[in-house]
Design a protein around this motif. Structure first.
Motif, PDB file in Angstrom:
ATOM      1  N   VAL A 251       2.146  -4.469  12.449  1.00  0.00           N
ATOM      2  CA  VAL A 251       2.076  -3.442  11.426  1.00  0.00           C
ATOM      3  C   VAL A 251       0.810  -2.581  11.528  1.00  0.00           C
ATOM      4  O   VAL A 251       0.792  -1.448  11.059  1.00  0.00           O
ATOM      5  CB  VAL A 251       2.166  -4.071  10.022  1.00  0.00           C
ATOM      6  N   ASP A 252      -0.244  -3.102  12.144  1.00  0.00           N
ATOM      7  CA  ASP A 252      -1.476  -2.317  12.253  1.00  0.00           C
ATOM      8  C   ASP A 252      -1.277  -1.044  13.060  1.00  0.00           C
ATOM      9  O   ASP A 252      -2.006  -0.068  12.907  1.00  0.00           O
ATOM     10  CB  ASP A 252      -2.579  -3.152  12.913  1.00  0.00           C
ATOM     11  N   SER A 253      -0.276  -1.060  13.952  1.00  0.00           N
ATOM     12  CA  SER A 253      -0.086   0.102  14.822  1.00  0.00           C
ATOM     13  C   SER A 253       0.768   1.175  14.162  1.00  0.00           C
ATOM     14  O   SER A 253       0.965   2.239  14.723  1.00  0.00           O
ATOM     15  CB  SER A 253       0.579  -0.341  16.121  1.00  0.00           C
ATOM     16  N   LEU A 254       1.300   0.887  12.950  1.00  0.00           N
ATOM     17  CA  LEU A 254       2.169   1.866  12.296  1.00  0.00           C
ATOM     18  C   LEU A 254       1.355   3.021  11.736  1.00  0.00           C
ATOM     19  O   LEU A 254       0.146   2.903  11.508  1.00  0.00           O
ATOM     20  CB  LEU A 254       2.950   1.204  11.159  1.00  0.00           C
ATOM     21  N   LYS A 255       2.014   4.133  11.513  1.00  0.00           N
ATOM     22  CA  LYS A 255       1.348   5.279  10.898  1.00  0.00           C
ATOM     23  C   LYS A 255       2.388   6.091  10.136  1.00  0.00           C
ATOM     24  O   LYS A 255       2.914   7.081  10.640  1.00  0.00           O
ATOM     25  CB  LYS A 255       0.683   6.125  11.998  1.00  0.00           C
ATOM     26  N   MET A 256       2.731   5.620   8.940  1.00  0.00           N
ATOM     27  CA  MET A 256       3.747   6.328   8.162  1.00  0.00           C
ATOM     28  C   MET A 256       3.144   7.498   7.399  1.00  0.00           C
ATOM     29  O   MET A 256       3.837   8.425   7.011  1.00  0.00           O
ATOM     30  CB  MET A 256       4.400   5.365   7.182  1.00  0.00           C
ATOM     31  N   GLY A 257       1.838   7.423   7.172  1.00  0.00           N
ATOM     32  CA  GLY A 257       1.164   8.470   6.422  1.00  0.00           C
ATOM     33  C   GLY A 257      -0.289   8.091   6.243  1.00  0.00           C
ATOM     34  O   GLY A 257      -0.767   7.124   6.825  1.00  0.00           O
ATOM     35  N   VAL A 258      -0.980   8.869   5.436  1.00  0.00           N
ATOM     36  CA  VAL A 258      -2.393   8.603   5.161  1.00  0.00           C
ATOM     37  C   VAL A 258      -2.608   8.727   3.657  1.00  0.00           C
ATOM     38  O   VAL A 258      -2.114   9.674   3.033  1.00  0.00           O
ATOM     39  CB  VAL A 258      -3.299   9.614   5.899  1.00  0.00           C
ATOM     40  N   ALA A 259      -3.337   7.766   3.063  1.00  0.00           N
ATOM     41  CA  ALA A 259      -3.616   7.831   1.636  1.00  0.00           C
ATOM     42  C   ALA A 259      -4.724   8.836   1.363  1.00  0.00           C
ATOM     43  O   ALA A 259      -5.689   8.941   2.124  1.00  0.00           O
ATOM     44  CB  ALA A 259      -4.012   6.454   1.123  1.00  0.00           C
ATOM     45  N   VAL A 260      -4.563   9.595   0.300  1.00  0.00           N
ATOM     46  CA  VAL A 260      -5.551  10.603  -0.071  1.00  0.00           C
ATOM     47  C   VAL A 260      -5.902  10.400  -1.544  1.00  0.00           C
ATOM     48  O   VAL A 260      -5.020  10.271  -2.384  1.00  0.00           O
ATOM     49  CB  VAL A 260      -4.981  12.021   0.136  1.00  0.00           C
ATOM     50  N   VAL A 261      -7.210  10.361  -1.843  1.00  0.00           N
ATOM     51  CA  VAL A 261      -7.658  10.134  -3.215  1.00  0.00           C
ATOM     52  C   VAL A 261      -7.972  11.469  -3.880  1.00  0.00           C
ATOM     53  O   VAL A 261      -8.595  12.338  -3.279  1.00  0.00           O
ATOM     54  CB  VAL A 261      -8.931   9.246  -3.233  1.00  0.00           C
ATOM     55  N   ASP A 262      -7.506  11.610  -5.131  1.00  0.00           N
ATOM     56  CA  ASP A 262      -7.874  12.790  -5.923  1.00  0.00           C
ATOM     57  C   ASP A 262      -9.041  12.407  -6.814  1.00  0.00           C
ATOM     58  O   ASP A 262      -8.869  11.686  -7.808  1.00  0.00           O
ATOM     59  CB  ASP A 262      -6.674  13.238  -6.764  1.00  0.00           C
ATOM     60  N   PRO A 263     -10.274  12.854  -6.511  1.00  0.00           N
ATOM     61  CA  PRO A 263     -11.456  12.396  -7.263  1.00  0.00           C
ATOM     62  C   PRO A 263     -11.453  12.871  -8.711  1.00  0.00           C
ATOM     63  O   PRO A 263     -12.172  12.323  -9.542  1.00  0.00           O
ATOM     64  CB  PRO A 263     -12.624  12.992  -6.479  1.00  0.00           C
ATOM     65  N   ILE A 264     -10.657  13.864  -9.035  1.00  0.00           N
ATOM     66  CA  ILE A 264     -10.632  14.365 -10.415  1.00  0.00           C
ATOM     67  C   ILE A 264      -9.910  13.383 -11.332  1.00  0.00           C
ATOM     68  O   ILE A 264     -10.338  13.135 -12.452  1.00  0.00           O
ATOM     69  CB  ILE A 264      -9.937  15.747 -10.471  1.00  0.00           C
ATOM     70  N   SER A 265      -8.783  12.857 -10.842  1.00  0.00           N
ATOM     71  CA  SER A 265      -8.019  11.971 -11.729  1.00  0.00           C
ATOM     72  C   SER A 265      -8.269  10.490 -11.464  1.00  0.00           C
ATOM     73  O   SER A 265      -7.787   9.651 -12.215  1.00  0.00           O
ATOM     74  CB  SER A 265      -6.521  12.288 -11.631  1.00  0.00           C
ATOM     75  N   CYS A 266      -9.002  10.153 -10.426  1.00  0.00           N
ATOM     76  CA  CYS A 266      -9.294   8.750 -10.163  1.00  0.00           C
ATOM     77  C   CYS A 266     -10.396   8.291 -11.121  1.00  0.00           C
ATOM     78  O   CYS A 266     -11.503   8.833 -11.098  1.00  0.00           O
ATOM     79  CB  CYS A 266      -9.749   8.559  -8.710  1.00  0.00           C
ATOM     80  N   VAL A 267     -10.063   7.284 -11.946  1.00  0.00           N
ATOM     81  CA  VAL A 267     -11.013   6.898 -12.994  1.00  0.00           C
ATOM     82  C   VAL A 267     -12.287   6.263 -12.427  1.00  0.00           C
ATOM     83  O   VAL A 267     -13.318   6.237 -13.091  1.00  0.00           O
ATOM     84  CB  VAL A 267     -10.371   5.966 -14.047  1.00  0.00           C
ATOM     85  N   ALA A 268     -12.212   5.755 -11.189  1.00  0.00           N
ATOM     86  CA  ALA A 268     -13.412   5.200 -10.568  1.00  0.00           C
ATOM     87  C   ALA A 268     -14.463   6.295 -10.387  1.00  0.00           C
ATOM     88  O   ALA A 268     -15.667   6.034 -10.469  1.00  0.00           O
ATOM     89  CB  ALA A 268     -13.065   4.571  -9.227  1.00  0.00           C
ATOM     90  N   PHE A 269     -14.023   7.516 -10.186  1.00  0.00           N
ATOM     91  CA  PHE A 269     -14.960   8.631 -10.038  1.00  0.00           C
ATOM     92  C   PHE A 269     -15.532   9.061 -11.391  1.00  0.00           C
ATOM     93  O   PHE A 269     -16.468   9.822 -11.457  1.00  0.00           O
ATOM     94  CB  PHE A 269     -14.273   9.822  -9.353  1.00  0.00           C
ATOM     95  N   TRP A 270     -14.896   8.616 -12.489  1.00  0.00           N
ATOM     96  CA  TRP A 270     -15.446   8.884 -13.821  1.00  0.00           C
ATOM     97  C   TRP A 270     -16.540   7.880 -14.153  1.00  0.00           C
ATOM     98  O   TRP A 270     -17.251   8.023 -15.135  1.00  0.00           O
ATOM     99  CB  TRP A 270     -14.361   8.727 -14.905  1.00  0.00           C
TER     100      TRP A 270
END
Lengths: 251, 264
Positions: free
Chosen positions: A121-140
């Protein structure tokens, strides 16, 4: 005379029919091509063009997915009609170690190379995760590390970056940072994200990744030097007219 | 009526088996697995995939050869009448047409249009590197819609119904469908044939009225030969409707299949 007219009419009708039919078909086929079609494909479909040329739209991958992750696109979906895709927020890919969807594919549209040993599974690449810093509460400054915890490649695909919180003066931000080269795009983070609309989303690689071209080179990296060994020098379209002419223009 | 009932049972049965998704039949009409071991795939779709990717997996190839052999050697173009779910839609349209006496518009579509579309699909598959007909296939949309239990295929079904009911007689299957054309080409020498006995025929023309590909019945009332055109879908409607028992299914009528068509 009438015979010739009749012949010309038939020929014209036939030509118009073929022409318009062909154009219509080609337009329909091209319509949803390329980067504007957002669809996460099953494992092994990394090369989108290869996948679309080989997929016979049988749904065997869909039927063999133990988590009901995959769906075949209907007329109302963005993905090409009849092709498999998944929506990470609804059901992500749980990265089965034996990857039954690839095994089920009768046409090799899902690349069998992932089934070989040392791939997995490490060799798979279905997509890439992208974080939205505006709505991610960790950035708050709110403590949330759900995406980090659920990531099957914890501390590899998503790392937590700590930063001093100046607003409170005594707390730390713990920010999720996606390692684009490691993330396989399974979507478990998107599924688990606590916000109303996910603050971390998996997007197809073509949506996310840029391309440097070969006029920037990491001089400190021997591998990168290798990459541009055969590059053509004129990548920036240098001015072809004489600079003196240009400076003296209008005098 | 018995062939009609049998056909509807076969059509619905295949779809039901796919929808049930047991070990018996898995996948859909494009490609599937019988008893979890025997691969089956649509030979025309597999051909397009091959032209698009210049590569075909052995599983799909085996399945395609198997299906092509079953129809090409034995059953003829029976897929169209006995398996394809679009058949139920166009039969319904034809029935409505007959009952209401619609004449339709004369579109002047050439009789060999489906063969042109067949060649066009193959060329476009190669040029665009994507299985061209599969990308727009109304059969694909309908069969997947039924098997997967979605709803949007009904739009396509309605469109198909309207074309056949209001625009002209049997346009979808006899003029447009490249898959039907493909099976017609493959089926030229299939063993299962409809046999005609001119001695019994009273030339009532009922078979002509009901036949979805009436050009294949050129010998009716003229010669005692089997229907030898690959375009015959083996639906058995002519057999059911014939009150004189002049038509029947026969196998191993090899002599008839090599006879040349005689113009009249």
């Amino acid at each position: 005379m009438m015979q010739r007219r009749a012949f010309l009419q038939t020929a014209l009708k036939g030509a118009l029919l073929c022409g318009s039919g062909g154009a219509f078909l080609a337009a329909m086929l091209k319509a949803k091509h390329g980067k504007d079609s957002y669809a996460l494909r099953p494992p092994g479909a990394e090369d989108g063009a290869r996948f679309l040329s080989l997929c016979i739209r049988c749904g065997l991958c869909v039927k063999d997915c133990p988590y009901n992750t995959l769906k075949l696109a209907t007329l109302l979906d963005y993905a090409r009609v009849g092709t498999p895709f998944f929506e990470a927020r609804k059901v992500p890919c749980y990265l089965c170690p034996d990857i039954p969807c690839i095994k089920a594919c009768p046409t090799d549209a899902l690349d069998k190379k992932h089934l070989e040993k040392n791939q997995g599974v490490d060799s798979l690449k279905m997509g890439v995760a992208v974080v939205d810093p505006i709505s991610c509460v960790a950035f708050w400054g709110i403590r949330c590390d759900v995406c980090y915890r659920v990531c099957p490649l914890i501390d590899r695909a998503i790392k937590l970056e700590t930063k001093h919180n100046e607003r409170t003066g005594k707390h730390a931000y713990m920010l999720p940072v996606v390692q684009n080269d490691v993330c396989v795009g399974c979507g478990l983070c998107e599924r688990a994200c606590i916000t109303k609309e996910p603050a971390i989303r998996v997007l197809p690689v073509a949506f996310v990744s840029g391309e440097v071209g070969n006029h920037y080179v990491k001089g400190w990296d021997a591998k990168d030097q290798e990459r541009v060994k055969n590059a053509k020098p004129n990548t920036l379209n240098p001015r072809t007219d004489n600079p003196l002419d240009y400076l003296n223009k209008g005098l | 009526m018995r062939y009609l009932v049998l056909r509807r049972l076969a059509q619905c049965g295949v779809l039901a088996l796919f929808a049930a998704n047991t070990f018996v039949l898995k996948g859909n009409l494009s490609a599937s697995k019988l008893f979890n071991t025997i691969p089956l795939s649509d030979p025309f779709a597999a051909l397009q995939v091959f032209l698009a990717g210049m590569h075909i997996e052995i599983t799909a190839l085996l399945g395609a050869v198997l299906v092509a052999c079953v129809y090409g050697l034995f059953l003829g173009r029976a897929f169209c009448a006995w398996v394809c779910p679009v058949n139920m839609i166009v039969d319904f349209a034809a029935w409505v047409r007959r009952k209401l006496g619609f004449k339709g518009v004369h579109l002047g579509l050439p009789r060999n249009l489906r063969y042109i579309l067949l060649v066009l699909s193959l060329i476009l598959s190669f040029v665009l590197a994507t299985p061209a007909f599969e990308s727009v296939s109304f059969i694909g949309v309908v069969q997947r819609g039924i098997i997967l239990g979605t709803a949007s295929w009904l739009i396509v079904a309605l469109l198909l119904f309207c074309v056949d009911a209001f625009l002209g007689d049997k346009i979808i299957c006899s003029k447009l469908c490249p898959l039907g054309a493909f099976y017609a080409l493959v089926s030229r020498y299939a063993l299962l044939k409809v046999k005609h006995d001119a001695m019994r025929c009273t030339k009532c023309d009922l078979c002509f009225e009901i036949c979805p590909e009436r050009q294949v019945l050129w010998m009716v009332g003229l010669k005692s030969v089997s229907v030898n055109s690959g375009e015959c879908t083996r639906c058995g409607r002519c057999i059911e409707v014939c009150a004189d028992d002049a038509l029947e299914f026969s196998i191993l009528d090899l002599k008839g299949s090599f006879k040349k068509k005689v113009l009249h």
